[in-house]
Scaffold this active site. Structure first.
Site, PDB file in Angstrom:
ATOM      1  N   GLY A  46       0.706  -1.166  -0.021  1.00  0.00           N
ATOM      2  CA  GLY A  46       0.068   0.074   0.096  1.00  0.00           C
ATOM      3  C   GLY A  46       0.866   1.327   0.160  1.00  0.00           C
ATOM      4  CD  GLN A  51       3.366   5.699   2.521  1.00  0.00           C
ATOM      5  OE1 GLN A  51       2.494   5.063   2.184  1.00  0.00           O
ATOM      6  NE2 GLN A  51       4.394   5.006   3.110  1.00  0.00           N
ATOM      7  CB  CYS A  88       5.029   2.033   7.126  1.00  0.00           C
ATOM      8  SG  CYS A  88       4.636   3.638   6.383  1.00  0.00           S
ATOM      9  CG  LEU A  89       6.517   0.802   1.019  1.00  0.00           C
ATOM     10  CD1 LEU A  89       5.882   1.085  -0.207  1.00  0.00           C
ATOM     11  CD2 LEU A  89       7.639  -0.190   1.096  1.00  0.00           C
ATOM     12  CG  HIS A 130      -0.657   1.394   7.167  1.00  0.00           C
ATOM     13  ND1 HIS A 130       0.380   0.939   8.200  1.00  0.00           N
ATOM     14  CD2 HIS A 130      -0.097   2.066   6.473  1.00  0.00           C
ATOM     15  CE1 HIS A 130       1.274   1.457   7.835  1.00  0.00           C
ATOM     16  NE2 HIS A 130       1.396   2.150   6.680  1.00  0.00           N
ATOM     17  CD  GLU A 131      -1.259   2.528   2.820  1.00  0.00           C
ATOM     18  OE1 GLU A 131      -0.658   3.685   2.500  1.00  0.00           O
ATOM     19  OE2 GLU A 131      -0.594   1.556   2.971  1.00  0.00           O
ATOM     20  CG  HIS A 134       0.411   6.821   5.451  1.00  0.00           C
ATOM     21  ND1 HIS A 134       1.403   7.357   6.081  1.00  0.00           N
ATOM     22  CD2 HIS A 134       0.469   5.741   5.123  1.00  0.00           C
ATOM     23  CE1 HIS A 134       2.254   6.296   5.925  1.00  0.00           C
ATOM     24  NE2 HIS A 134       1.661   5.181   5.547  1.00  0.00           N
TER      25      HIS A 134
HETATM   26 ZN    ZN Z   1       2.568   3.580   5.609  1.00  0.00          ZN
END
Ligand code: ZN
Length: 151
Positions: A46, A51, A88-89, A130-131, A134
């Site tokens: 995701g 991000q 998380c990226l 989670h997304e 963000h």
């Molecule tokens: Zn994330």
């Protein structure tokens, strides 16, 4: 399509609230394409626009069942509870345990501007939460129960 740079924890863009997409124009389509490419390249499941430094309410998710594109996503209902690992990226090399709802229904627009609803359970429900966090400027690290672990 182009790869975008993923910003890392500590960058203040990750703490800001993203703005609603008012018009789905070429730039938004390009953003969706670039986000998917960037997510797949990084082997993530995701990615939210903040991000890559874009404060717009745009999310891409693929937990292995195909690409989901969500514009202006909103959680419309949640059910149950699950506890599991999250990463998380934007927080490379770490992981932590986070409590999330077991089942989550999201309403969003697709790239044609059409409103749709989608329900996810388990890992997909976790990805939705989670997304969408963000987009509110919230990272999972704030919700981790027993601290972050190195992976
Ligand atoms: Zn994330």
């Amino acid at each position: 399509m182009a790869l975008r740079k993923i910003v890392q924890i500590g960058d203040e863009v990750l703490t800001k609230k993203a703005k609603k997409v008012e018009k789905i124009d070429e730039k938004i389509i390009e953003l969706l394409d670039d986000m998917a490419e960037t997510m797949y390249h990084s082997e993530g499941v995701g990615l939210a626009a903040p991000q890559i430094g874009i404060l717009k309410r745009v999310v891409v998710i693929d937990i292995g069942d195909g690409l989901l594109e969500l514009i202006n996503p909103e959680i419309v209902s949640v059910e149950g509870e699950q506890i599991g690992d999250e990463g998380c990226l934007s927080v490379v090399g770490k992981m932590g345990v986070v409590k999330r709802p077991y089942k989550v229904t999201v309403r969003a627009l697709n790239r044609e501007g059409k409103c749709f609803e989608i329900t996810g359970e388990e890992f997909l429900a976790r990805a939705f939460c989670h997304e969408i966090d963000h987009l509110e400027g919230v990272l999972y690290v704030e919700k981790v129960e027993d601290g972050l672990i190195d992976v």
